[in-house]
Scaffold this active site. Structure first.
Site, mmCIF file in Angstrom:
data_model
loop_
_atom_site.group_PDB
_atom_site.id
_atom_site.type_symbol
_atom_site.label_atom_id
_atom_site.label_comp_id
_atom_site.label_asym_id
_atom_site.label_seq_id
_atom_site.Cartn_x
_atom_site.Cartn_y
_atom_site.Cartn_z
ATOM 1 N N ASP A 201 0.913 -1.084 -0.085
ATOM 2 C CA ASP A 201 0.094 0.113 -0.006
ATOM 3 C C ASP A 201 0.767 1.227 0.125
ATOM 4 O O ASP A 201 1.864 1.221 0.393
ATOM 5 C CB ASP A 201 -0.800 -0.184 1.336
ATOM 6 C CG ASP A 201 -1.812 0.962 1.558
ATOM 7 O OD1 ASP A 201 -2.722 1.240 0.642
ATOM 8 O OD2 ASP A 201 -1.600 2.081 2.369
ATOM 9 N N GLU A 243 1.261 -0.361 -5.143
ATOM 10 C CA GLU A 243 0.490 0.760 -5.257
ATOM 11 C C GLU A 243 1.063 2.074 -5.346
ATOM 12 O O GLU A 243 1.403 2.621 -4.312
ATOM 13 C CB GLU A 243 -0.704 0.519 -4.419
ATOM 14 C CG GLU A 243 -1.850 1.437 -4.395
ATOM 15 C CD GLU A 243 -2.207 2.405 -3.447
ATOM 16 O OE1 GLU A 243 -3.504 3.016 -3.548
ATOM 17 O OE2 GLU A 243 -1.641 2.436 -2.228
HETATM 18 C C1 GLC Z 1 -4.403 3.331 -0.301
HETATM 19 C C2 GLC Z 1 -5.620 2.494 -0.194
HETATM 20 C C3 GLC Z 1 -6.622 3.596 0.530
HETATM 21 C C4 GLC Z 1 -5.943 3.969 2.091
HETATM 22 C C5 GLC Z 1 -4.681 4.522 1.753
HETATM 23 C C6 GLC Z 1 -4.065 4.910 3.071
HETATM 24 O O1 GLC Z 1 -4.231 4.264 -1.176
HETATM 25 O O2 GLC Z 1 -5.953 2.152 -1.536
HETATM 26 O O3 GLC Z 1 -7.661 2.724 0.655
HETATM 27 O O4 GLC Z 1 -6.831 4.854 2.375
HETATM 28 O O5 GLC Z 1 -3.709 3.643 0.983
HETATM 29 O O6 GLC Z 1 -3.551 3.813 3.351
#
Ligand code: GLC
Length: 533
Positions: A201, A243
């Site tokens: 993440d 991500e």
């Molecule tokens: C990522 C996740 C999101 C979350 C953020 C903070 O972007 O997809 O849902 O709020 O990280 O952890």
């Protein structure tokens, strides 16, 4: 033989455990619920499930605010049940990856509690503190609708702490070697339980450096390479999915020389699929694909139409963003931060042709596709719920009370109003109906996996003189597939260059014919044509 490159040609399925299936009647989905539904996922044909955070959490950010990295929130079950789930999935040849939230913890995490209450705590330096809120001014704010600054004053600590997301999510300090080590331990813990990898993440933000935007820093890449080396050494075949909501050229370094991430989400192509469908023109898609650099042989993109967050419009220009909001978020409450908090089916007017076409693009573009739970049956959203909760409503299993999601009182009601209510849109009825969206998606998944042409990275756009029809060739391992997508709501005719006038078979209809110079396509229709001669 174990195929360590399995992810290159896998179909993924994203699940919120809380919203998927409740097995014990407490109104919240749980691990046993997912275990019960593995047969369904096997029928759909997916290869790998990504489960969103299941760690204990105060749920200020739906579990992306972790209070303990080493257990499962009791609402979802136990570590033993998690092991049972993994084994049951593996028996069906389904892998499971989970979220690894590296960047921040919850403010309820004992590290932060200790850090804030004592300057001499060994955990003080696990976080990023400052006497002023003036540092790192060039870092943007991500949750613009709620946060005014990346610094929040903490009364107890007597200092400001740094956070890129909600102020209840303090960022960890990766300059501290102990933090780096702790997170490797976290990874080890879950890998030892049998997990097949992580969706890592929010990785661009691990380090902070003055005078930069604090994203994609060399220090961040160095740490991620360490994590990868650790996985390669002890857990070959398990993957890291990145991500990083960034432009293709900025995501490219996350693949390193094939020694950082195995996979990375392709964020910018996603909004351009919606642009293409609305404009009835493919040029924006083609442009971003041309701008996408090649990636190492052992890496793969991950493509998606929707996920658990708002449909992000960070990777478009300001002008495009305004246009997308105008077209896809006509009501102000549909907007969130720099995005749109709606699901696939309502975004596409619940028009079966458009939903299929969007999926046709998803399944034929380079990269491994991810389906967001419920989108395979065309589930709707609930705009009355705050934040992103409206796209995280209970899975609609059947038309019994609460959509068969729970025998108790659901944490939130499934969609019940209108044509997208669970009485009309649910798994049971679509399984029975051979013409349902479920069966189309199932077929797309089957074809996607069967044809090796889709698993390569090669993609050639074909110039046909018609801007409304996206035509491209996917070629790999001696197989050639010509894909034609009519993005418009009227009939379109394209002229194919001689090189693409082939004898072959359309994969959906299983009809053999010759692609002639002129091909006419119905509104919003698509052909996946396997060239045989
Ligand atoms: C990522 C996740 C999101 C979350 C953020 C903070 O972007 O997809 O849902 O709020 O990280 O952890």
């Amino acid at each position: 033989m174990v195929n360590n490159l399995w992810y290159k040609n896998a179909v993924f399925y994203q699940i919120s455990i809380r919203a998927f299936k409740d097995s014990n009647g407490d109104g919240r989905g749980d691990l046993n619920g997912l275990t019960e539904k593995l047969d369904y996922l096997q029928t759909l044909g997916v290869d790998c499930i990504w489960i969103m955070p299941i760690y204990p959490s105060p749920l200020r950010d739906d579990g992306y605010d972790i209070a303990d990295y080493y257990s499962v929130d009791s609402a979802y079950g136990s570590l033993d049940q998690f092991k049972v789930l993994i084994e049951a999935a593996h028996r069906r040849d389904i892998r499971i990856i989970m979220d690894l939230v590296l960047n921040h913890t919850s403010d309820a995490h004992p590290w932060f509690q200790s850090a804030r209450s004592d300057r001499n705590s060994p955990y003080r330096d696990y976080y990023v503190w400052s006497d002023t809120d003036e540092k790192y001014k060039d870092a943007r704010i991500i949750f613009v609708d709620t946060e005014k600054s990346n610094w929040t004053w903490d009364e107890k600590a007597g200092q400001y702490f740094w956070h890129r997301f909600y102020s209840t999510q303090p960022d960890l300090n990766y300059d501290n070697p102990n933090v780096q080590e702790e997170m490797l331990n976290v990874a080890r813990f879950w890998l030892d339980l049998g997990i097949d990898g992580f969706r890592a993440d929010a990785v661009p933000y691990l380090f902070e450096r003055e005078g930069t935007n604090c994203e994609n820093l060399p220090e961040t890449h160095a740490y991620l390479k360490k994590l990868r080396a650790f996985m390669d050494e002890h857990y070959p075949g398990r993957i890291l999915l990145c991500e990083a909501n960034q432009w293709p050229e900025d995501v490219r370094p996350y693949f390193g020389d094939g020694d950082e991430f195995h996979m990375g989400f392709h964020f910018p192509i996603m909004p351009r699929i919606y642009m293409a469908l609305k404009k009835g023109r493919y040029e924006d898609m083609a442009q971003i694909m041309r701008r996408t650099p090649p990636i190492p042989e052992n890496c793969q993109w991950c493509t998606f139409l929707r996920n658990h967050d708002e449909l992000t419009l960070e990777m478009v220009t300001e002008e495009e963003r305004q246009w997308m909001w105008k077209e896809y978020a006509p009501e102000p409450r549909m907007k969130l931060n720099l995005g749109i908090r709606r699901r696939l089916a309502p975004l596409l007017d619940n028009d079966r042709r458009k939903i299929e076409l969007a999926n046709s693009l998803l399944f034929t573009l380079p990269g491994s596709p991810i389906v967001y739970y419920g989108d395979e049956i065309g589930m709707g959203d609930n705009l009355d719920l705050p934040d992103r909760n409206g796209v995280r409503t209970p899975m609609q299993w059947d038309d019994s009370p609460h959509a068969g999601f729970t025998s108790g009182t659901p944490f939130t009601e499934p969609i019940q109003q209108g044509v997208l209510g669970y009485q009309h849109v649910n798994v049971a009825s679509q399984l029975k109906d051979p013409n349902s969206l479920f069966h189309t998606i199932q077929k797309m998944i089957r074809l996607r996996k069967k044809h090796t042409a889709f698993s390569g990275s090669d993609m050639q756009w074909v110039e046909t003189g018609n801007p409304a029809v996206a035509v491209y060739v996917r070629e790999h391992d001696g197989e050639t597939i010509i894909v034609l997508n009519n993005l418009s709501d009227v009939h379109q005719t394209v002229r194919l260059p001689t090189a693409h006038q082939k004898i072959g078979r359309e994969l959906f209809s299983d009809r053999s014919f010759t692609l002639k110079e002129q091909v006419t396509l119905q509104p919003y229709s698509y052909l996946w044509f396997l060239a045989e001669y």
